[in-house]
Scaffold this motif. Structure first.
Motif, PDB file in Angstrom:
ATOM      1  N   PRO A  61      38.698  31.893  45.103  1.00  0.00           N
ATOM      2  CA  PRO A  61      39.106  32.716  43.955  1.00  0.00           C
ATOM      3  C   PRO A  61      38.121  33.839  43.667  1.00  0.00           C
ATOM      4  O   PRO A  61      38.513  34.926  43.239  1.00  0.00           O
ATOM      5  CB  PRO A  61      39.161  31.726  42.783  1.00  0.00           C
ATOM      6  CG  PRO A  61      38.791  30.395  43.317  1.00  0.00           C
ATOM      7  CD  PRO A  61      38.693  30.462  44.792  1.00  0.00           C
ATOM      8  N   HIS A  66      39.738  40.389  40.684  1.00  0.00           N
ATOM      9  CA  HIS A  66      40.003  39.872  39.335  1.00  0.00           C
ATOM     10  C   HIS A  66      40.255  38.374  39.358  1.00  0.00           C
ATOM     11  O   HIS A  66      40.973  37.841  38.525  1.00  0.00           O
ATOM     12  CB  HIS A  66      41.169  40.631  38.700  1.00  0.00           C
ATOM     13  CG  HIS A  66      40.971  42.116  38.684  1.00  0.00           C
ATOM     14  ND1 HIS A  66      41.413  42.923  39.710  1.00  0.00           N
ATOM     15  CD2 HIS A  66      40.328  42.928  37.807  1.00  0.00           C
ATOM     16  CE1 HIS A  66      41.072  44.183  39.457  1.00  0.00           C
ATOM     17  NE2 HIS A  66      40.404  44.212  38.313  1.00  0.00           N
ATOM     18  N   HIS A  67      39.677  37.704  40.342  1.00  0.00           N
ATOM     19  CA  HIS A  67      39.822  36.244  40.488  1.00  0.00           C
ATOM     20  C   HIS A  67      41.295  35.829  40.402  1.00  0.00           C
ATOM     21  O   HIS A  67      41.629  34.867  39.724  1.00  0.00           O
ATOM     22  CB  HIS A  67      38.967  35.483  39.478  1.00  0.00           C
ATOM     23  CG  HIS A  67      37.492  35.705  39.647  1.00  0.00           C
ATOM     24  ND1 HIS A  67      36.546  34.895  39.082  1.00  0.00           N
ATOM     25  CD2 HIS A  67      36.797  36.647  40.328  1.00  0.00           C
ATOM     26  CE1 HIS A  67      35.321  35.332  39.403  1.00  0.00           C
ATOM     27  NE2 HIS A  67      35.459  36.403  40.154  1.00  0.00           N
ATOM     28  N   LEU A  68      42.156  36.587  41.025  1.00  0.00           N
ATOM     29  CA  LEU A  68      43.609  36.340  41.190  1.00  0.00           C
ATOM     30  C   LEU A  68      44.499  36.908  40.083  1.00  0.00           C
ATOM     31  O   LEU A  68      45.710  36.926  40.211  1.00  0.00           O
ATOM     32  CB  LEU A  68      43.935  34.846  41.389  1.00  0.00           C
ATOM     33  CG  LEU A  68      43.279  34.172  42.613  1.00  0.00           C
ATOM     34  CD1 LEU A  68      43.541  32.671  42.599  1.00  0.00           C
ATOM     35  CD2 LEU A  68      43.800  34.767  43.921  1.00  0.00           C
ATOM     36  N   THR A  69      43.912  37.382  38.989  1.00  0.00           N
ATOM     37  CA  THR A  69      44.735  37.931  37.904  1.00  0.00           C
ATOM     38  C   THR A  69      45.268  39.319  38.273  1.00  0.00           C
ATOM     39  O   THR A  69      44.535  40.131  38.840  1.00  0.00           O
ATOM     40  CB  THR A  69      43.899  38.050  36.610  1.00  0.00           C
ATOM     41  OG1 THR A  69      43.259  36.801  36.375  1.00  0.00           O
ATOM     42  CG2 THR A  69      44.764  38.409  35.415  1.00  0.00           C
TER      43      THR A  69
END
Lengths: 225, 148
Positions: A61, A66-69
């Motif tokens: 992640p 954006h850590h997946l966002t």
């Protein structure tokens, strides 16, 4: 000259042409090839090579900006597809700006144009339709009656499930027919308690294990997930 | 921003703090790229309010205050910014943007537990999960699992 023309015609003559390589087209092509037909598959999207082109599968992640966002800008540009993807899967979905469509009533048309189509992004949940589904619209006088009923399609469900491998539990529910299940993915103790209490308190509501294309044991040379 | 995130997730004996995991940079990135305009504005206003409030109380900027002073400032904003419970709170977030403290806490926790340091040191992270176990007994003090 004539020989060459005949040769070209021969090379470009097929017993079957499948348009689209998604979950339906892909399966149709597999069947046709296995039956010995010379088959052509047409796919509008890019090629995706198994494993090699799963470029994000082994990322963490924290490897994503954006850590997946999804970003606000991204959601604005792709208001429909962004409902279904995140930073790790975005490349397997179309861009809404490039593929607009008219929504007479709200309809989220999630699409992926590549070899394999949406089978790459499908969530693996796999349920059989029943006659409740096949007859619902006719009973309400909507549209055209389905030309088939559950008994017509039942052997094909059996056939496909035996190849794909669907884990789940037989429940004997007429509106959600059982299939050829691999062992179910067990409920955790909270889910188990919830299922038990639901059964005790509601006669017509059941909490059941998901039916899902995750192999709980090896099948057709593929190992368990 | 560093002292803000460190107050939300400080270091423990075996896990580094949010600042050490670079979460302050993540919060800024998320507010810039992922928050809606209303939430962005509330966040920036909140930062200004926080400095004004800190100055009025302790006559110095937040980052120079002691941890106890910083905590008391943040507790004030936590209380002030608390959304209404339930559906009203959700509607409040949608129509007016999330409050400063909510955004700060949310992005700090998301950023920390999806960072390499947070996911591997504060909780347990399994890169490629092997087997699904529906239930297993909890051993006291055992760390939780990283969710992604």
């Amino acid at each position: 000259m004539e020989n060459r023309t005949t040769q070209i015609i021969g090379e470009n003559t097929f017993d079957a042409i499948v348009v689209g390589s998604g979950i339906s087209g892909g399966w149709a092509a597999k069947e046709l090839c296995e039956k010995g037909l010379k088959t052509l598959v047409l796919e509008r999207g890019r090629n995706v090579e198994h494993v090699k082109d799963y470029t994000t599968a082994l990322k963490h992640p924290w490897d994503f900006e954006h850590h997946l966002t999804n970003t606000i800008k991204d959601k604005k540009n792709n208001p429909i597809q962004s409902l279904a993807y995140d930073e790790a899967t975005k490349h397997f979905f179309v861009k809404d700006s490039q593929h607009p469509y008219i929504q007479e009533k709200p309809f989220n048309w999630i699409r992926g144009y590549q070899v394999g189509g949406r089978s790459l992004t499908w969530g693996r949940q796999t349920y059989r339709l029943s006659d409740l589904d096949f007859e619902a619209n006719a009973k309400e006088g909507i549209g055209v009656d389905w030309p088939i009923r559950y008994k017509d399609i039942e052997p094909w469900y059996d056939y496909v499930e035996k190849f794909v491998g669907i884990s789940g539990k037989s429940e004997g529910l007429p509106h959600l027919p059982d299939g050829n299940f691999l062992p179910p993915i067990e409920m955790n103790c909270v889910e188990e308690y919830f299922a038990k209490k639901t059964l005790e308190n509601f006669e017509d509501i059941r909490v059941i294990n998901g039916r899902v294309a995750n192999l709980t044991k090896g099948l057709n040379g593929r190992g368990p997930c | 921003m560093g002292s803000l995130v460190d107050n939300i997730i400080p270091a423990t004996a075996d896990s580094p703090s949010a600042l050490q995991a670079n979460v302050h940079e993540f919060v800024i990135k998320m507010v810039t790229d992922c928050a809606d305009v209303k939430t962005q504005n509330k966040f920036i206003e909140g930062l200004k309010d926080l400095q004004e409030y800190t100055h009025a109380r302790f006559s110095m900027p937040f980052e120079r205050c002691s941890v106890t002073q910083q905590q008391s400032v943040l507790k004030y904003f936590q209380k002030k910014d608390e959304p209404f419970p339930g559906v009203i709170g959700k509607a409040q977030n949608v129509f007016f943007g999330k409050s400063f403290f909510t955004t700060l806490k949310e992005y700090t926790t998301i950023g920390y537990f999806t960072s390499e340091i947070g996911a591997t040191k504060a909780v347990r992270y399994e890169y490629i999960p092997g087997k699904y176990e529906a239930c297993r007994p909890y051993i006291s003090g055992e760390k939780s699992w990283a969710t992604t």
